[in-house]
Design an enzyme around this catalytic site. Structure first.
Site, PDB file in Angstrom:
ATOM      1  CE  LYS A  13      10.321  -8.343   2.823  1.00 20.50           C
ATOM      2  NZ  LYS A  13       9.197  -7.434   3.095  1.00 20.50           N
ATOM      3  NE  ARG A  88       5.496 -12.316   3.129  1.00 20.39           N
ATOM      4  CZ  ARG A  88       6.136 -11.754   2.117  1.00 20.39           C
ATOM      5  NH1 ARG A  88       7.078 -12.392   1.500  1.00 20.39           N
ATOM      6  NH2 ARG A  88       5.818 -10.537   1.735  1.00 20.39           N
ATOM      7  NE  ARG A 122       6.522  -2.037  -4.099  1.00 16.46           N
ATOM      8  CZ  ARG A 122       6.708  -2.918  -3.122  1.00 16.46           C
ATOM      9  NH1 ARG A 122       7.921  -3.196  -2.710  1.00 16.46           N
ATOM     10  NH2 ARG A 122       5.672  -3.479  -2.543  1.00 16.46           N
ATOM     11  NE  ARG A 152       4.596  -6.139  -5.581  1.00 15.64           N
ATOM     12  CZ  ARG A 152       5.311  -6.614  -4.557  1.00 15.64           C
ATOM     13  NH1 ARG A 152       6.618  -6.423  -4.518  1.00 15.64           N
ATOM     14  NH2 ARG A 152       4.735  -7.274  -3.573  1.00 15.64           N
ATOM     15  NE  ARG A 163       1.794  -6.731  -0.168  1.00 17.11           N
ATOM     16  CZ  ARG A 163       2.544  -5.883  -0.878  1.00 17.11           C
ATOM     17  NH1 ARG A 163       1.985  -4.964  -1.629  1.00 17.11           N
ATOM     18  NH2 ARG A 163       3.846  -5.966  -0.832  1.00 17.11           N
TER      19      ARG A 163
HETATM   20  P1  AMP Z   1       6.751  -9.879  -1.607  1.00 17.07           P
HETATM   21  O1  AMP Z   1       7.244  -9.508  -2.961  1.00 17.07           O
HETATM   22  O2  AMP Z   1       7.810 -10.540  -0.760  1.00 17.07           O
HETATM   23  O3  AMP Z   1       6.064  -8.733  -0.912  1.00 17.07           O
HETATM   24  O4  AMP Z   1       5.632 -11.008  -1.823  1.00 17.07           O
HETATM   25  C1  AMP Z   1       4.438 -10.749  -2.548  1.00 17.07           C
HETATM   26  C2  AMP Z   1       3.361 -11.749  -2.164  1.00 17.07           C
HETATM   27  O5  AMP Z   1       3.798 -13.078  -2.463  1.00 17.07           O
HETATM   28  C3  AMP Z   1       3.025 -11.788  -0.673  1.00 17.07           C
HETATM   29  O6  AMP Z   1       2.084 -10.789  -0.311  1.00 17.07           O
HETATM   30  C4  AMP Z   1       2.459 -13.202  -0.539  1.00 17.07           C
HETATM   31  O7  AMP Z   1       1.137 -13.283  -1.038  1.00 17.07           O
HETATM   32  C5  AMP Z   1       3.342 -14.002  -1.477  1.00 17.07           C
HETATM   33  N1  AMP Z   1       4.527 -14.535  -0.764  1.00 17.07           N
HETATM   34  C6  AMP Z   1       5.833 -14.180  -0.934  1.00 17.07           C
HETATM   35  N2  AMP Z   1       6.639 -14.867  -0.110  1.00 17.07           N
HETATM   36  C7  AMP Z   1       5.839 -15.682   0.615  1.00 17.07           C
HETATM   37  C8  AMP Z   1       6.069 -16.620   1.665  1.00 17.07           C
HETATM   38  N3  AMP Z   1       7.291 -16.863   2.148  1.00 17.07           N
HETATM   39  N4  AMP Z   1       4.977 -17.273   2.176  1.00 17.07           N
HETATM   40  C9  AMP Z   1       3.737 -17.063   1.704  1.00 17.07           C
HETATM   41  N5  AMP Z   1       3.443 -16.174   0.738  1.00 17.07           N
HETATM   42  C10 AMP Z   1       4.484 -15.485   0.190  1.00 17.07           C
END
Ligand code: AMP
Length: 207
Positions: A13, A88, A122, A152, A163
């Site tokens: 993404k 999400r 990554r 990360r 996740r």
């Molecule tokens: P990402 O970089 O999009 O993979 O997001 C990393 C982490 O941030 C996720 O595993 C969640 O813990 C949190 N997170 C990001 N976006 C959301 C969302 N829309 N709702 C809830 N938690 C989020």
């Protein structure tokens, strides 16, 4: 144009979002990036989010919905935006529908077992947020700003497993949610980065 990009963690993404916002001049709104920059700056939001992120869980809906409402009300969003990592949950999607109508939800379809190596490969830049892979970037230095790349925290194996489970139980139902609204656009996310980008462009150009 108002777009959503959806997909499992590691589906690409972030990478595809970079191409889309450059090509179509959209504002990139990544809730993950917003949370990480708050963690880095040590804000209240960052402190609150850290325990959820480190455990591979979602940050509570009310926190994220408040953050998005605030972000989408800012002037730069008037010209159009791409939502990456939001919504999400069904509750987040309902909250978004109450704010605005989106044009499409692009869903990167992936085989999540095969995705697991993408997390170990990554690397991200702690300074500018660039995300890359050891497969494409062989030096340990950010090609954009020159800082050393890092792994990360939430890309560790046990967090990745959690996740992916969180995705299956809470986020995957959104595929049917947007399909029912006639907004879902599936793209094969297992192709090469360039071919995914070409398929995504094809979808957007037909909107
Ligand atoms: P990402 O970089 O999009 O993979 O997001 C990393 C982490 O941030 C996720 O595993 C969640 O813990 C949190 N997170 C990001 N976006 C959301 C969302 N829309 N709702 C809830 N938690 C989020």
């Amino acid at each position: 144009m108002k777009l959503i990009i959806m997909g499992a963690p590691g589906s690409g993404k972030g990478t595809q979002s970079e191409f889309i916002v450059n090509d179509y001049k959209l504002v990139h709104i990544s809730t993950g990036d917003i949370l990480r920059s708050n963690m880095k700056a040590g804000t209240e939001l960052g402190k609150q989010a850290k325990s959820y992120i480190d455990a591979g869980q979602l940050v509570p809906d009310d926190v994220i919905i408040g953050l998005i409402k605030d972000r989408l009300s800012q002037d730069d969003c008037k010209a159009g935006y791409l939502l990456d990592g939001f919504p999400r949950t069904v509750e987040q999607a309902d909250a978004l529908s109450a704010i605005t109508e989106i044009d499409a939800a692009i869903n990167l379809v992936t085989d999540n077992e095969k995705l697991k190596t993408r997390f170990t490969d990554r690397r991200v830049c702690p300074e500018c947020g660039l995300s890359t892979s050891v497969k494409t970037c062989t030096s340990n230095v950010c090609p954009k700003c020159g800082k050393n790349l890092i792994i990360r925290d939430d890309d560790r194996e046990e967090v990745v497993t959690k996740r992916l489970q969180t995705y299956e139980s809470q986020t995957k139902p959104l595929v049917d949610y947007y399909k029912a609204k006639g907004l879902l656009k599936n793209v094969d996310g297992m192709q090469s980065v360039e071919n995914v980008a070409a398929s995504v462009r094809e979808v957007i150009n037909q909107l």
